[in-house]
Design an enzyme around this catalytic site. Structure first.
Site, PDB file in Angstrom:
ATOM      1  N   HIS A  28      -0.826   8.037  -1.931  1.00  0.00           N
ATOM      2  CA  HIS A  28      -1.498   7.200  -0.930  1.00  0.00           C
ATOM      3  C   HIS A  28      -2.357   8.035   0.025  1.00  0.00           C
ATOM      4  CE1 HIS A  28       1.656   3.764  -1.557  1.00  0.00           C
ATOM      5  NE2 HIS A  28       0.776   3.839  -2.530  1.00  0.00           N
ATOM      6  N   VAL A  52       2.017   9.815   3.629  1.00  0.00           N
ATOM      7  CA  VAL A  52       0.729  10.434   3.971  1.00  0.00           C
ATOM      8  C   VAL A  52       0.909  11.480   5.079  1.00  0.00           C
ATOM      9  CG1 VAL A  52      -0.512   8.326   3.329  1.00  0.00           C
ATOM     10  CG2 VAL A  52       0.091   8.700   5.742  1.00  0.00           C
TER      11      VAL A  52
HETATM   12  C1  BJW Z   1      15.814   5.306   4.361  1.00  0.00           C
HETATM   13  C2  BJW Z   1      16.011   5.960   5.566  1.00  0.00           C
HETATM   14  C3  BJW Z   1      16.734   7.148   5.511  1.00  0.00           C
HETATM   15  C4  BJW Z   1      14.849   4.223   6.008  1.00  0.00           C
HETATM   16  N1  BJW Z   1      17.191   7.598   4.344  1.00  0.00           N
HETATM   17  N2  BJW Z   1      16.269   5.757   3.210  1.00  0.00           N
HETATM   18  C5  BJW Z   1       1.153  -6.054  -8.256  1.00  0.00           C
HETATM   19  C6  BJW Z   1       1.830  -7.143  -7.772  1.00  0.00           C
HETATM   20  C7  BJW Z   1       1.618  -7.577  -6.475  1.00  0.00           C
HETATM   21  C8  BJW Z   1       0.709  -6.930  -5.633  1.00  0.00           C
HETATM   22  C9  BJW Z   1       0.045  -5.832  -6.117  1.00  0.00           C
HETATM   23  C10 BJW Z   1       0.267  -5.408  -7.408  1.00  0.00           C
HETATM   24  N3  BJW Z   1      -0.501  -4.306  -7.604  1.00  0.00           N
HETATM   25  C11 BJW Z   1      -1.196  -4.033  -6.478  1.00  0.00           C
HETATM   26  C12 BJW Z   1      -0.886  -4.972  -5.562  1.00  0.00           C
HETATM   27  C13 BJW Z   1      -1.446  -5.012  -4.203  1.00  0.00           C
HETATM   28  C14 BJW Z   1      -0.812  -3.983  -3.287  1.00  0.00           C
HETATM   29  C15 BJW Z   1       0.691  -4.258  -3.211  1.00  0.00           C
HETATM   30  O1  BJW Z   1       1.522  -3.635  -3.829  1.00  0.00           O
HETATM   31  N4  BJW Z   1       1.082  -5.167  -2.341  1.00  0.00           N
HETATM   32  C16 BJW Z   1       2.504  -5.445  -2.140  1.00  0.00           C
HETATM   33  C17 BJW Z   1       2.784  -5.463  -0.650  1.00  0.00           C
HETATM   34  C18 BJW Z   1       2.857  -6.694  -2.870  1.00  0.00           C
HETATM   35  N5  BJW Z   1      -1.039  -2.626  -3.756  1.00  0.00           N
HETATM   36  C19 BJW Z   1      -2.201  -2.016  -3.543  1.00  0.00           C
HETATM   37  O2  BJW Z   1      -3.121  -2.573  -2.966  1.00  0.00           O
HETATM   38  C20 BJW Z   1      -2.346  -0.592  -4.029  1.00  0.00           C
HETATM   39  N6  BJW Z   1      -3.505  -0.506  -4.831  1.00  0.00           N
HETATM   40  C21 BJW Z   1      -3.547  -0.901  -6.122  1.00  0.00           C
HETATM   41  O3  BJW Z   1      -2.552  -1.186  -6.756  1.00  0.00           O
HETATM   42  O4  BJW Z   1      -4.819  -0.957  -6.644  1.00  0.00           O
HETATM   43  C22 BJW Z   1      -5.048  -1.793  -7.781  1.00  0.00           C
HETATM   44  C23 BJW Z   1      -4.915  -3.257  -7.362  1.00  0.00           C
HETATM   45  C24 BJW Z   1      -5.378  -3.695  -6.124  1.00  0.00           C
HETATM   46  C25 BJW Z   1      -5.230  -5.054  -5.753  1.00  0.00           C
HETATM   47  C26 BJW Z   1      -4.611  -5.952  -6.606  1.00  0.00           C
HETATM   48  C27 BJW Z   1      -4.137  -5.500  -7.852  1.00  0.00           C
HETATM   49  C28 BJW Z   1      -4.291  -4.146  -8.229  1.00  0.00           C
HETATM   50  C29 BJW Z   1      -2.546   0.355  -2.851  1.00  0.00           C
HETATM   51  C30 BJW Z   1      -1.340   0.459  -2.011  1.00  0.00           C
HETATM   52  C31 BJW Z   1      -1.626   1.309  -0.772  1.00  0.00           C
HETATM   53  C32 BJW Z   1      -0.442   1.298   0.173  1.00  0.00           C
HETATM   54  N7  BJW Z   1      -0.808   1.867   1.399  1.00  0.00           N
HETATM   55  C33 BJW Z   1       0.194   1.943   2.453  1.00  0.00           C
HETATM   56  C34 BJW Z   1      -0.399   2.081   3.878  1.00  0.00           C
HETATM   57  C35 BJW Z   1      -1.364   3.125   4.087  1.00  0.00           C
HETATM   58  C36 BJW Z   1      -1.645   3.175   5.554  1.00  0.00           C
HETATM   59  C37 BJW Z   1      -1.179   4.481   6.136  1.00  0.00           C
HETATM   60  O5  BJW Z   1      -0.073   4.952   5.884  1.00  0.00           O
HETATM   61  O6  BJW Z   1      -1.926   5.014   6.905  1.00  0.00           O
HETATM   62  O7  BJW Z   1       1.109   2.986   2.171  1.00  0.00           O
HETATM   63  S1  BJW Z   1       1.218   0.515   2.616  1.00  0.00           S
HETATM   64  C38 BJW Z   1       2.645   1.372   3.122  1.00  0.00           C
HETATM   65  O8  BJW Z   1       3.660   1.016   2.164  1.00  0.00           O
HETATM   66  C39 BJW Z   1       2.319   2.869   2.939  1.00  0.00           C
HETATM   67  C40 BJW Z   1       3.515   3.318   2.128  1.00  0.00           C
HETATM   68  O9  BJW Z   1       3.212   4.500   1.402  1.00  0.00           O
HETATM   69  C41 BJW Z   1       3.846   2.123   1.276  1.00  0.00           C
HETATM   70  C42 BJW Z   1       5.253   2.101   0.749  1.00  0.00           C
HETATM   71  O10 BJW Z   1       6.155   1.984   1.797  1.00  0.00           O
HETATM   72  P1  BJW Z   1       7.551   2.737   1.732  1.00  0.00           P
HETATM   73  O11 BJW Z   1       7.325   4.188   1.670  1.00  0.00           O
HETATM   74  O12 BJW Z   1       8.383   2.155   0.679  1.00  0.00           O
HETATM   75  O13 BJW Z   1       8.121   2.451   3.203  1.00  0.00           O
HETATM   76  P2  BJW Z   1       8.906   1.157   3.736  1.00  0.00           P
HETATM   77  O14 BJW Z   1       8.820   1.179   5.208  1.00  0.00           O
HETATM   78  O15 BJW Z   1       8.491  -0.066   3.043  1.00  0.00           O
HETATM   79  O16 BJW Z   1      10.425   1.419   3.283  1.00  0.00           O
HETATM   80  C43 BJW Z   1      11.192   2.463   3.793  1.00  0.00           C
HETATM   81  C44 BJW Z   1      12.487   2.507   3.019  1.00  0.00           C
HETATM   82  O17 BJW Z   1      13.236   3.622   3.427  1.00  0.00           O
HETATM   83  C45 BJW Z   1      13.386   1.265   3.226  1.00  0.00           C
HETATM   84  O18 BJW Z   1      13.861   0.830   1.963  1.00  0.00           O
HETATM   85  C46 BJW Z   1      14.555   1.804   4.085  1.00  0.00           C
HETATM   86  O19 BJW Z   1      15.798   1.177   3.779  1.00  0.00           O
HETATM   87  C47 BJW Z   1      14.589   3.243   3.665  1.00  0.00           C
HETATM   88  N8  BJW Z   1      15.082   4.157   4.671  1.00  0.00           N
HETATM   89  N9  BJW Z   1      15.428   5.210   6.592  1.00  0.00           N
HETATM   90  C48 BJW Z   1      16.948   6.848   3.215  1.00  0.00           C
HETATM   91  N10 BJW Z   1      16.989   7.836   6.669  1.00  0.00           N
END
Ligand code: BJW
Ligand code: ZN
Length: 241
Positions: free
Chosen positions: A121, A105
């Site tokens: 997101h 974001v």
């Molecule tokens: C490097 C590095 C370097 C570091 N070089 N690499 C199905 C199953 C289970 C649950 C669900 C499902 N479907 C939906 C859900 C619920 C939920 C969900 O997924 N929960 C899980 C936690 C299980 N999903 C949702 O609610 C989504 N909505 C949805 O699906 O609606 C329908 C629905 C709802 C409810 C139930 C069922 C269906 C919406 C998700 C919104 C996510 N929002 C966030 C926060 C926003 C706040 C903000 O930013 O202001 O978005 S969560 C946070 O995580 C943020 C990110 O975009 C997102 C992903 O994180 P990301 O980018 O992967 O970061 P990290 O920190 O996790 O990882 C970093 C990586 O980089 C690591 O691997 C490091 O190793 C690596 N790294 N340095 C290369 N230099």
């Protein structure tokens, strides 16, 4: 770090890709100094997602949520795109059929010059009215708390997709199209935990695309992908050019 031969093969695959789709996460911006969510220095180590990144949290305490976003906006405003963001802009320029899907974001992809992208997101530099739904750009730091809509005076919220909220239909449709059309999917710097993005590798595999991951460590998708390169995005992504 990846073996040289892996990078050689990958460079060739990238050059020959008919349709390239890229999925990025917080890891790509970590190299610009933006904190990730998970891991040792991640935001979720200090803050509870349920208190800040859900619609319930905003309903309960909009002031607290806005304070957190003001703090993040202040921090992100000092950061710039890094060589990985820039390499992706060049890949967009070189590949005729290209789509970038980012979970970030922070706005660093558009700041670098990416234009064919879905910010699934949302974007921290946009606000949305909780009354009339109008979305507008807002670069104020800090945003005066509590901000209200100039049109209908209802409370403004960050234009961000929080946990439990659906992604925008148009974004989901565009991502699905890009994932089904691509012959190469690059997944860069995401932990692969948050859905629906966590399911994108499977979609691309299902249609026969080559799927390659770049990350500091292995992820739940590492066993599914064709090649998993370990290293920093800012070092590895430019090597694909
Ligand atoms: C490097 C590095 C370097 C570091 N070089 N690499 C199905 C199953 C289970 C649950 C669900 C499902 N479907 C939906 C859900 C619920 C939920 C969900 O997924 N929960 C899980 C936690 C299980 N999903 C949702 O609610 C989504 N909505 C949805 O699906 O609606 C329908 C629905 C709802 C409810 C139930 C069922 C269906 C919406 C998700 C919104 C996510 N929002 C966030 C926060 C926003 C706040 C903000 O930013 O202001 O978005 S969560 C946070 O995580 C943020 C990110 O975009 C997102 C992903 O994180 P990301 O980018 O992967 O970061 P990290 O920190 O996790 O990882 C970093 C990586 O980089 C690591 O691997 C490091 O190793 C690596 N790294 N340095 C290369 N230099
Ligand atoms: Zn309004």
């Amino acid at each position: 770090m990846a073996a040289g031969s892996d990078l050689g093969i990958l460079k060739e695959k990238v050059a020959k890709a008919r349709s390239l789709t890229i999925l990025t996460g917080a890891g790509i911006s970590a190299d610009s100094g933006v904190p990730t969510f998970r891991g040792a220095d991640g935001l979720w180590r200090t803050f509870r997602a349920e208190d800040l990144a859900t619609p319930e949290a905003f309903e309960r305490d909009p002031r607290l949520v806005w304070e957190w976003y003001n703090w993040r906006r202040e921090l992100i405003a000092t950061k710039n795109p890094n060589p990985a963001h820039e390499a992706i802009v060049e890949l967009e320029r070189r590949c005729q059929e290209f789509w970038l899907i980012t979970q970030n974001v922070d706005g660093l992809h558009p700041a670098a010059g990416s234009t064919k992208l879905s910010e699934i997101h949302g974007n921290i530099w946009k606000v949305r009215c909780t009354g009339c739904g109008v979305i507008s750009e807002n670069l104020e730091i800090p945003i005066p708390i509590l901000p209200t809509c100039q049109l209908c005076h209802a409370l403004l919220r960050p234009h961000i997709v929080w946990f439990g909220e659906s992604l925008r239909e148009e974004d989901l449709r565009r991502c699905d199209e890009a994932l089904r059309a691509c012959d190469l999917l690059l997944i860069i710097g995401t932990s692969g935990i948050v859905y629906p993005a966590a399911g994108f590798a499977s979609v691309a595999k299902h249609v026969g695309a080559l799927v390659i991951e770049i990350n500091l460590e292995s992820t739940p998708q590492s066993d599914l992908v064709d090649l998993s390169l370990q290293g920093r995005a800012k070092d590895l992504v430019p090597l694909l050019l």
